[in-house]
Design a protein around this motif. Structure first.
Motif, PDB file in Angstrom:
ATOM      1  N   ARG A 158       7.481   4.493  -5.448  1.00 27.22           N
ATOM      2  CA  ARG A 158       7.047   5.498  -4.467  1.00 27.22           C
ATOM      3  C   ARG A 158       7.428   6.894  -4.950  1.00 27.22           C
ATOM      4  O   ARG A 158       6.647   7.832  -4.878  1.00 27.22           O
ATOM      5  CB  ARG A 158       7.681   5.194  -3.125  1.00 27.22           C
ATOM      6  CG  ARG A 158       6.760   5.523  -1.982  1.00 27.22           C
ATOM      7  CD  ARG A 158       7.229   4.977  -0.682  1.00 27.22           C
ATOM      8  NE  ARG A 158       8.649   5.200  -0.457  1.00 27.22           N
ATOM      9  CZ  ARG A 158       9.215   5.138   0.741  1.00 27.22           C
ATOM     10  NH1 ARG A 158       8.484   4.874   1.796  1.00 27.22           N
ATOM     11  NH2 ARG A 158      10.494   5.316   0.885  1.00 27.22           N
ATOM     12  N   GLU A 159       8.657   6.972  -5.471  1.00 24.64           N
ATOM     13  CA  GLU A 159       9.147   8.253  -5.988  1.00 24.64           C
ATOM     14  C   GLU A 159       8.274   8.738  -7.153  1.00 24.64           C
ATOM     15  O   GLU A 159       8.081   9.943  -7.339  1.00 24.64           O
ATOM     16  CB  GLU A 159      10.585   8.036  -6.471  1.00 24.64           C
ATOM     17  CG  GLU A 159      11.498   9.222  -6.386  1.00 24.64           C
ATOM     18  CD  GLU A 159      12.908   8.835  -6.868  1.00 24.64           C
ATOM     19  OE1 GLU A 159      13.400   7.743  -6.521  1.00 24.64           O
ATOM     20  OE2 GLU A 159      13.498   9.643  -7.615  1.00 24.64           O
TER      21      GLU A 159
ATOM     22  N   ASN B  46       0.811  -1.222   0.000  1.00 27.68           N
ATOM     23  CA  ASN B  46       0.000   0.000   0.000  1.00 27.68           C
ATOM     24  C   ASN B  46       0.849   1.279   0.000  1.00 27.68           C
ATOM     25  O   ASN B  46       0.553   2.239   0.714  1.00 27.68           O
ATOM     26  CB  ASN B  46      -0.948  -0.020   1.209  1.00 27.68           C
ATOM     27  CG  ASN B  46      -2.235   0.731   0.901  1.00 27.68           C
ATOM     28  OD1 ASN B  46      -2.572   0.937  -0.278  1.00 27.68           O
ATOM     29  ND2 ASN B  46      -2.936   1.161   1.923  1.00 27.68           N
ATOM     30  N   GLY B  47       1.924   1.243  -0.759  1.00 26.06           N
ATOM     31  CA  GLY B  47       2.754   2.443  -0.929  1.00 26.06           C
ATOM     32  C   GLY B  47       3.735   2.708   0.195  1.00 26.06           C
ATOM     33  O   GLY B  47       4.449   3.708   0.168  1.00 26.06           O
ATOM     34  N   LYS B  48       3.791   1.809   1.203  1.00 28.02           N
ATOM     35  CA  LYS B  48       4.723   2.028   2.331  1.00 28.02           C
ATOM     36  C   LYS B  48       5.523   0.755   2.608  1.00 28.02           C
ATOM     37  O   LYS B  48       5.078  -0.350   2.280  1.00 28.02           O
ATOM     38  CB  LYS B  48       3.921   2.347   3.596  1.00 28.02           C
ATOM     39  CG  LYS B  48       3.242   3.697   3.557  1.00 28.02           C
ATOM     40  CD  LYS B  48       2.873   4.104   4.961  1.00 28.02           C
ATOM     41  CE  LYS B  48       1.497   4.075   5.304  1.00 28.02           C
ATOM     42  NZ  LYS B  48       0.274   3.947   5.218  1.00 28.02           N
ATOM     43  N   PHE B  49       6.670   0.934   3.222  1.00 28.19           N
ATOM     44  CA  PHE B  49       7.421  -0.236   3.670  1.00 28.19           C
ATOM     45  C   PHE B  49       6.902  -0.628   5.053  1.00 28.19           C
ATOM     46  O   PHE B  49       6.989   0.144   6.003  1.00 28.19           O
ATOM     47  CB  PHE B  49       8.928   0.061   3.688  1.00 28.19           C
ATOM     48  CG  PHE B  49       9.515   0.038   2.306  1.00 28.19           C
ATOM     49  CD1 PHE B  49       9.897  -1.163   1.710  1.00 28.19           C
ATOM     50  CD2 PHE B  49       9.646   1.214   1.565  1.00 28.19           C
ATOM     51  CE1 PHE B  49      10.410  -1.190   0.414  1.00 28.19           C
ATOM     52  CE2 PHE B  49      10.153   1.192   0.270  1.00 28.19           C
ATOM     53  CZ  PHE B  49      10.544  -0.009  -0.303  1.00 28.19           C
ATOM     54  N   GLU B  50       6.313  -1.819   5.132  1.00 31.09           N
ATOM     55  CA  GLU B  50       5.642  -2.278   6.354  1.00 31.09           C
ATOM     56  C   GLU B  50       6.386  -3.461   6.962  1.00 31.09           C
ATOM     57  O   GLU B  50       6.809  -4.374   6.245  1.00 31.09           O
ATOM     58  CB  GLU B  50       4.214  -2.756   5.999  1.00 31.09           C
ATOM     59  CG  GLU B  50       3.325  -1.705   5.393  1.00 31.09           C
ATOM     60  CD  GLU B  50       2.620  -0.875   6.465  1.00 31.09           C
ATOM     61  OE1 GLU B  50       2.899  -1.085   7.661  1.00 31.09           O
ATOM     62  OE2 GLU B  50       1.803  -0.013   6.075  1.00 31.09           O
ATOM     63  N   LYS B  51       6.457  -3.480   8.300  1.00 31.42           N
ATOM     64  CA  LYS B  51       7.099  -4.617   8.970  1.00 31.42           C
ATOM     65  C   LYS B  51       6.251  -5.870   8.736  1.00 31.42           C
ATOM     66  O   LYS B  51       5.020  -5.787   8.711  1.00 31.42           O
ATOM     67  CB  LYS B  51       7.182  -4.349  10.473  1.00 31.42           C
ATOM     68  CG  LYS B  51       8.069  -3.170  10.802  1.00 31.42           C
ATOM     69  CD  LYS B  51       8.753  -3.350  12.140  1.00 31.42           C
ATOM     70  CE  LYS B  51       9.733  -2.227  12.418  1.00 31.42           C
ATOM     71  NZ  LYS B  51      10.604  -1.873  11.284  1.00 31.42           N
TER      72      LYS B  51
END
Ligand code: NAP
Ligand code: MG
Length: 492
Positions: free
Chosen positions: A214-215, A40-45
């Motif tokens: 993301r960029e 979802n567009g983020k780096f998640e643990k």
């Protein structure tokens, strides 16, 4: 003479090629010590709370650690992809979609040097290949499919095209970024959203691509990249809310996937193994042909599904071709993949090296004659000398099974019909090569060889506009070109 000191194969006859080392600088790449999952567009643990190491196969040193996605993580990624599909992506004007894909391509170009260094460090392929082939070709795929996004009515005249929905995409370790591009670019162009799983041993360029995405400000959830091993791939294939599986890998896993999706509505494309025949006729320009054979099998350490791993030489030129091949083998430089002079880099993993060694033994036990050039391999890292086998029986395992390493079998033939029969005598049918001066012979063979791609007087040429895919146990579906759009649309 180049020595093991700089991790380079020492060559007996190689004084003319005694190049000083020309290492690419590692400073072009920033590798994080740890990577989470791109959801979802983020780096998640990862919910699994687990990570695994990815190493440099040329030095056996740890480069980073990446998240090991479990079934709950896969579910999060698929949910994000579904939401992005429903809320933004499928309704976005095609022209806008195209602009995002174009932007990804541009940023890949801008960060090309960094991507090439990361690809070589993580996978072991020579920097020359990552720099000149993998990364530019990957960016070109995004450029090419960006162009199609708002022109689907021309790709499929008089038809309405609807996206499928969420695509689960699984890729191998031999062309990590390029395979990601082959999968993601056509899926986005046709309005689908994606969950991609790179191979366990080469996750780093896909994760760098996540940063690029993301960029580029791609709406969150349109592309999700989750790392893990085979179990992660299996959880993705079996997730109830994906509409399509796009897989590149071994025939063995391809069959498991096909069984897993039987009886569901999931569509699939499977790009699997190969055992390509490369055929030299006596009227071929022999020096050029030998160079093409070398490129066809030793390029990328033979980690190429379409590698020309079976050479067929017309009997009257056999001795000449063998001599030229052996001479050329002596000049190949095996060693540090970061050195710009290196021709053959590191084998991707210890396990793959063991598999290649297994086949070298089998070949000798089967009675074939093995030849390797003189030289010493680097002590550290996973390296294999380029190897040719002569006196090979058509039914032998080394000529029937995919070795996926720098190993070439050589057989002879007398007539066109004989070589067509021998070349087609394989469970695979991905690619083939023909070397001859006669156009009529080329046409005769290209129509009769049961292979998805047949190269004539060249080998391993790729372009985003050409479709690629196999017959028989090499899988089904095509990637690349106009054909590569078809598996991602419902045509009405
Ligand atoms: P592989 O073992 O089949 O793995 C391919 C991918 O599938 C990896 O990401 C792997 O994860 C994952 N995977 C493993 N088991 C799975 C399962 N049960 N369900 C779902 N996913 C699973 O193949 P490989 O050894 O990495 O790659 C080499 C093969 O790929 C060769 O046979 C080669 O010919 C083929 N290949 C074909 C093409 C083509 O276009 N036809 C192109 C390149 C390569 P892990 O990495 O964690 O195991
Ligand atoms: Mg690695």
């Amino acid at each position: 003479m180049a020595g093991t000191k700089n991790n380079t194969l020492k060559l007996k006859f190689d004084t003319a090629r005694d190049y000083a080392p020309a290492p690419e600088s590692k400073s072009a790449a920033t590798i994080q010590p740890r990577y989470d999952l791109f959801i979802n567009g983020k780096f998640e643990k990862p919910l699994s709370k687990k990570y695994f190491a990815t190493i440099n196969p040329a030095t056996e040193e740890k480069l980073s650690e990446v998240a090991d996605a479990n079934a709950a993580d896969v579910d999060r990624a698929v949910v994000a992809a579904r939401q992005a599909y429903n809320k933004t992506w499928k309704n976005m004007p095609a022209k806008e979609r195209g602009k995002y894909i174009f932007r990804i391509a541009r940023i890949m170009q801008e960060r090309a040097r960094e991507l090439a260094v990361i690809e070589t460090l993580d996978g072991g392929k020579p920097i020359r290949e990552s720099r000149d082939f993998d990364i530019p070709t990957a960016a070109n795929h995004f450029f090419y499919y960006a162009g199609w996004a708002d022109k689907l009515e021309y790709a499929f005249p008089n038809r309405q095209t609807n996206p499928l929905g969420v695509a689960g995409q699984i890729i191998p370790w031999n062309f990590p970024l390029l395979m990601a591009a082959w999968k993601i670019a056509p899926a986005l162009a046709t309005g689908n959203t994606v969950v991609l799983k790179p191979a366990e041993t080469t996750p780093l360029t896909a994760l760098t691509l996540a940063e690029i995405i993301r960029e580029a400000d791609l709406p969150p959830g349109v592309v999700n990249i989750i790392t893990g091993a085979g179990e992660t791939g299996s959880a993705l294939v079996n997730h109830k809310d994906i509409d399509k599986v796009a897989f590149t890998g071994s025939t063995e896993v391809g069959k498991i996937i096909q069984r897993a999706i039987a009886g569901t509505n999931k569509k699939a494309t499977l790009e699997l193994g190969g055992k390509a025949a490369n055929i030299i006729f006596d009227d071929a320009p022999l020096d050029q042909a030998v160079e093409g054979v070398i490129n066809g099998i030793f390029f990328n350490q033979g980690h190429v599904c379409c590698a020309g791993s079976r050479l067929y030489v017309q009997e009257s030129v056999y001795k000449q071709v063998l001599r030229k091949l052996k001479d050329r083998l002596e000049t190949l430089i095996v060693g540090d993949p970061m050195d710009k002079n290196t021709d053959i880099g590191a084998i991707n993993s210890k396990q793959q090296l063991a598999n290649i060694h297994k086949y070298l033994k089998i070949g000798q036990q089967e009675g074939a004659e093995m030849y390797q050039p003189s030289g010493v391999l680097p002590k550290k890292g996973f390296f294999c000398a380029p190897t040719i086998f002569t006196n090979v029986a058509q039914s032998s395992r080394i000529s029937q099974e995919e070795i996926f390493g720098p190993v070439l079998t050589i057989q002879t033939f007398r007539t066109d019909d004989e070589v067509i029969e021998k070349a087609n005598n394989s469970p695979y049918g991905l690619s083939a090569g023909v070397w001859t001066d006669k156009g009529s012979k080329i046409f005769n063979l290209t129509t009769k060889l049961r292979a998805g791609v047949v190269w004539a007087n060249t080998y391993n040429q790729f372009d985003p506009t050409s479709p690629f895919g196999g017959y028989k146990e090499s899988g089904y579906g095509r990637e690349g070109g106009l054909h590569g759009l078809t598996p991602y649309v419902n045509l009405i």
